[in-house]
Design a protein around this motif. Sequence first.
Motif, PDB file in Angstrom:
ATOM      1  N   ASN A   1      43.224  63.271  88.352  1.00 34.03           N
ATOM      2  CA  ASN A   1      42.678  63.356  89.667  1.00 34.03           C
ATOM      3  C   ASN A   1      43.421  62.180  90.609  1.00 34.03           C
ATOM      4  N   GLN A   2      44.563  62.590  91.161  1.00 29.96           N
ATOM      5  CA  GLN A   2      45.313  61.665  91.645  1.00 29.96           C
ATOM      6  C   GLN A   2      45.322  62.160  93.291  1.00 29.96           C
ATOM      7  N   GLU A   3      45.357  60.921  94.177  1.00 31.71           N
ATOM      8  CA  GLU A   3      45.589  61.391  95.560  1.00 31.71           C
ATOM      9  C   GLU A   3      46.646  62.334  95.939  1.00 31.71           C
TER      10      GLU A   3
END
Length: 148
Positions: free
Chosen positions: A99-101
């Motif tokens: 869950n990375q930007e």
Amino acid sequence: MLDVLKSILRKTSIHVCLVNTGGCNGCDIEVLALLSPRYDLEQYGIYVHQNPREADVILVTGAVTEQWRDKLQRIYRKAPEPKIVVALGNCPISGDVFNQEGGSVYAPVSDFIPVDAEVPGCPPRPSEILEAILSVAPGAIAERGKKR
């Protein structure tokens, strides 16, 4: 005759559908460990297969990727009532390391389908997975039997 036998077995067993929505497969390996002689999942009357139409419990592993958002909802709709969902591992609960930007991972899975139990861990232990299934499934299955 076959339908009668199938109906009797369905009322006394728990059928689990494993759905990986994108991840490292660590949780899937722990589910497979439940099938080994050490845990022997089938002694509890729990059977793992890939057919959501016959599933009492949907086990969701992996972070929900863009490709899986709609597919996961379709799988959920195919499952018979009552629909029981268990989120396995950190990925479906929070997206974890995936869950990375700016990424294409959507967490938590409860944003897309209702979740009855969560089993945190990376990956969770097989005994924790079994405990989660046994904590939510029997009551819902008994309730379904009363409606029939």
